[in-house]
Motif scaffolding. Structure first.
Motif, mmCIF file in Angstrom:
data_model
loop_
_atom_site.group_PDB
_atom_site.id
_atom_site.type_symbol
_atom_site.label_atom_id
_atom_site.label_comp_id
_atom_site.label_asym_id
_atom_site.label_seq_id
_atom_site.Cartn_x
_atom_site.Cartn_y
_atom_site.Cartn_z
ATOM 1 N N LEU A 84 0.836 -1.206 0.000
ATOM 2 C CA LEU A 84 0.000 0.000 0.000
ATOM 3 C C LEU A 84 0.869 1.253 0.000
ATOM 4 O O LEU A 84 0.568 2.232 -0.693
ATOM 5 C CB LEU A 84 -0.920 0.003 1.225
ATOM 6 C CG LEU A 84 -1.999 -1.070 1.286
ATOM 7 C CD1 LEU A 84 -2.733 -1.011 2.622
ATOM 8 C CD2 LEU A 84 -2.999 -0.916 0.136
ATOM 9 N N ARG A 87 2.329 2.094 -3.425
ATOM 10 C CA ARG A 87 1.347 2.621 -4.376
ATOM 11 C C ARG A 87 0.667 3.893 -3.860
ATOM 12 O O ARG A 87 -0.165 4.475 -4.563
ATOM 13 C CB ARG A 87 0.290 1.548 -4.660
ATOM 14 C CG ARG A 87 0.857 0.290 -5.311
ATOM 15 C CD ARG A 87 -0.207 -0.786 -5.434
ATOM 16 N NE ARG A 87 0.287 -1.980 -6.118
ATOM 17 C CZ ARG A 87 0.938 -2.950 -5.542
ATOM 18 N NH1 ARG A 87 1.183 -2.894 -4.237
ATOM 19 N NH2 ARG A 87 1.365 -3.991 -6.224
ATOM 20 N N LYS A 88 0.979 4.274 -2.612
ATOM 21 C CA LYS A 88 0.329 5.418 -1.947
ATOM 22 C C LYS A 88 -1.192 5.229 -1.891
ATOM 23 O O LYS A 88 -1.964 6.146 -2.159
ATOM 24 C CB LYS A 88 0.695 6.733 -2.628
ATOM 25 C CG LYS A 88 2.133 7.158 -2.388
ATOM 26 C CD LYS A 88 2.404 8.562 -2.876
ATOM 27 C CE LYS A 88 3.837 8.978 -2.550
ATOM 28 N NZ LYS A 88 4.145 10.343 -3.011
ATOM 29 N N HIS A 89 -1.588 4.006 -1.541
ATOM 30 C CA HIS A 89 -2.986 3.710 -1.276
ATOM 31 C C HIS A 89 -3.181 3.764 0.235
ATOM 32 O O HIS A 89 -2.528 3.022 0.969
ATOM 33 C CB HIS A 89 -3.370 2.327 -1.796
ATOM 34 C CG HIS A 89 -3.384 2.238 -3.290
ATOM 35 N ND1 HIS A 89 -3.582 1.043 -3.969
ATOM 36 C CD2 HIS A 89 -3.236 3.189 -4.250
ATOM 37 C CE1 HIS A 89 -3.539 1.279 -5.271
ATOM 38 N NE2 HIS A 89 -3.328 2.567 -5.471
ATOM 39 N N GLY A 91 -4.547 3.202 3.950
ATOM 40 C CA GLY A 91 -5.112 2.025 4.590
ATOM 41 C C GLY A 91 -5.080 2.133 6.105
ATOM 42 O O GLY A 91 -4.233 2.826 6.664
ATOM 43 N N GLU A 121 -5.342 -5.585 0.091
ATOM 44 C CA GLU A 121 -5.027 -4.572 -0.918
ATOM 45 C C GLU A 121 -6.247 -4.257 -1.783
ATOM 46 O O GLU A 121 -6.441 -3.110 -2.194
ATOM 47 C CB GLU A 121 -3.860 -5.049 -1.781
ATOM 48 C CG GLU A 121 -2.516 -5.031 -1.055
ATOM 49 C CD GLU A 121 -1.435 -5.764 -1.824
ATOM 50 O OE1 GLU A 121 -1.345 -5.541 -3.054
ATOM 51 O OE2 GLU A 121 -0.699 -6.556 -1.212
ATOM 52 N N PHE A 124 -8.553 -1.864 0.131
ATOM 53 C CA PHE A 124 -8.084 -0.481 0.201
ATOM 54 C C PHE A 124 -7.766 0.130 -1.162
ATOM 55 O O PHE A 124 -7.220 1.228 -1.228
ATOM 56 C CB PHE A 124 -6.849 -0.406 1.113
ATOM 57 C CG PHE A 124 -7.160 -0.643 2.558
ATOM 58 C CD1 PHE A 124 -7.984 0.223 3.252
ATOM 59 C CD2 PHE A 124 -6.634 -1.745 3.221
ATOM 60 C CE1 PHE A 124 -8.287 -0.001 4.587
ATOM 61 C CE2 PHE A 124 -6.926 -1.973 4.556
ATOM 62 C CZ PHE A 124 -7.759 -1.097 5.244
ATOM 63 N N TYR A 125 -8.137 -0.586 -2.228
ATOM 64 C CA TYR A 125 -7.920 -0.021 -3.558
ATOM 65 C C TYR A 125 -8.829 1.193 -3.728
ATOM 66 O O TYR A 125 -10.024 1.135 -3.414
ATOM 67 C CB TYR A 125 -8.220 -1.060 -4.633
ATOM 68 C CG TYR A 125 -7.763 -0.640 -6.008
ATOM 69 C CD1 TYR A 125 -6.453 -0.856 -6.409
ATOM 70 C CD2 TYR A 125 -8.639 -0.007 -6.888
ATOM 71 C CE1 TYR A 125 -6.017 -0.461 -7.670
ATOM 72 C CE2 TYR A 125 -8.216 0.393 -8.146
ATOM 73 C CZ TYR A 125 -6.897 0.165 -8.522
ATOM 74 O OH TYR A 125 -6.468 0.571 -9.762
ATOM 75 N N PRO A 126 -8.274 2.315 -4.184
ATOM 76 C CA PRO A 126 -9.085 3.530 -4.345
ATOM 77 C C PRO A 126 -10.335 3.279 -5.182
ATOM 78 O O PRO A 126 -10.273 2.667 -6.245
ATOM 79 C CB PRO A 126 -8.123 4.494 -5.058
ATOM 80 C CG PRO A 126 -6.760 4.027 -4.651
ATOM 81 C CD PRO A 126 -6.867 2.535 -4.551
ATOM 82 N N ASN A 128 -12.878 1.438 -4.103
ATOM 83 C CA ASN A 128 -13.610 0.356 -3.457
ATOM 84 C C ASN A 128 -14.498 0.966 -2.363
ATOM 85 O O ASN A 128 -14.026 1.769 -1.560
ATOM 86 C CB ASN A 128 -12.620 -0.649 -2.847
ATOM 87 C CG ASN A 128 -13.321 -1.892 -2.307
ATOM 88 O OD1 ASN A 128 -14.341 -1.816 -1.623
ATOM 89 N ND2 ASN A 128 -12.764 -3.048 -2.609
ATOM 90 N N HIS A 131 -12.971 1.082 1.190
ATOM 91 C CA HIS A 131 -11.583 1.500 1.413
ATOM 92 C C HIS A 131 -11.437 2.628 2.428
ATOM 93 O O HIS A 131 -10.359 2.819 2.999
ATOM 94 C CB HIS A 131 -10.920 1.888 0.088
ATOM 95 C CG HIS A 131 -11.091 3.325 -0.297
ATOM 96 N ND1 HIS A 131 -12.254 3.819 -0.819
ATOM 97 C CD2 HIS A 131 -10.220 4.368 -0.225
ATOM 98 C CE1 HIS A 131 -12.112 5.111 -1.071
ATOM 99 N NE2 HIS A 131 -10.897 5.464 -0.718
ATOM 100 N N GLU A 183 -2.157 8.009 2.456
ATOM 101 C CA GLU A 183 -2.332 8.051 0.997
ATOM 102 C C GLU A 183 -1.625 9.262 0.394
ATOM 103 O O GLU A 183 -1.417 9.322 -0.816
ATOM 104 C CB GLU A 183 -3.813 8.060 0.630
ATOM 105 C CG GLU A 183 -4.565 9.285 1.088
ATOM 106 C CD GLU A 183 -6.042 9.222 0.757
ATOM 107 O OE1 GLU A 183 -6.722 10.237 0.924
ATOM 108 O OE2 GLU A 183 -6.516 8.152 0.339
#
Length: 207
Positions: A84, A87-89, A91, A121, A124-126, A128, A131, A183
């Motif tokens: 995460l 990818r700067k996701h 969480g 993952e 927390f995918y943008p 979703n 998330h 993020e």
């Protein structure tokens, strides 16, 4: 789950080496202190950088130490945080320990699946729907997602986002550990006992 599993070599060795290097650096400054031909100010900047690095390294070590007593999936959780982060996701993962969180959090959507990095993952995918909330881990299971946590009222020098305030908030009211990924920066931290600790993201956590 092994309550004594708190070695995590070579992570522990790296931490010991870092502390030893810091001690040597401080001792060398102490020897030249008072020598008008040598100013320690520049070297103290190196000490600060080394100390910050050790703090993050120690946080990585203790994160896994604290988790290993309550879930066998601590490696999956730290791997998820690193993915995460890359990818700067954003969480937020809460690991329930001895205290039940039933009366502390507002429950979201029941999941009831074993912990895997791919599952976490995907949550927390943008984009979703799940998330934005927190994932709750009980033992080795993703118990629920999109949970709402209590926010801390603590005033800090640094402005904190909602995820970080929620991570601290749940750790103030229970012994839970909250793992949070920003993020905005991709930085990883964990909250425990009302305090937030940064994780070293410059190198992969190894066991």
């Amino acid at each position: 789950m092994d309550s004594q599993n708190c070695d995590f070599s070579p992570m522990k060795q790296n931490l010991e080496d870092g502390i030893q290097h810091l001690i040597q650096l401080l001792q060398s400054n102490l020897k030249v202190l008072g020598n008008e031909n040598y100013c320690v100010l520049g070297s103290l900047e190196d000490v600060k950088e080394q100390l910050n690095s050790i703090e993050s390294m120690a946080a990585s070590f203790y994160l896994n130490c604290y988790l290993s007593s309550f879930t066998d999936t601590y490696e999956d959780l730290t791997a998820t945080a690193q993915h995460l982060s890359k990818r700067k996701h954003g969480g937020l993962i809460v690991i329930e320990r001895s205290d039940s969180l039933d009366n502390i959090i507002q429950k979201g959507t029941t999941i009831g699946a074993m912990v895997t990095p791919k599952l976490l993952e995907s949550i927390f995918y943008p984009g979703n729907p799940l998330h934005d909330g927190a994932v709750l881990i009980r033992g080795n299971v993703v118990y629920s997602a999109a949970n709402i946590l209590p926010l801390t009222k603590m005033i800090t020098e640094k402005k904190l986002g909602t995820r970080h305030r929620a991570a601290i908030g749940v750790s103030e009211q229970s012994d839970a550990l909250a793992l949070v990924v920003s993020e905005e920066t991709g930085k990883i931290s964990f909250a425990l006992n009302g305090k937030l600790y940064p994780i070293n993201t410059t190198q992969q956590i190894v066991f």
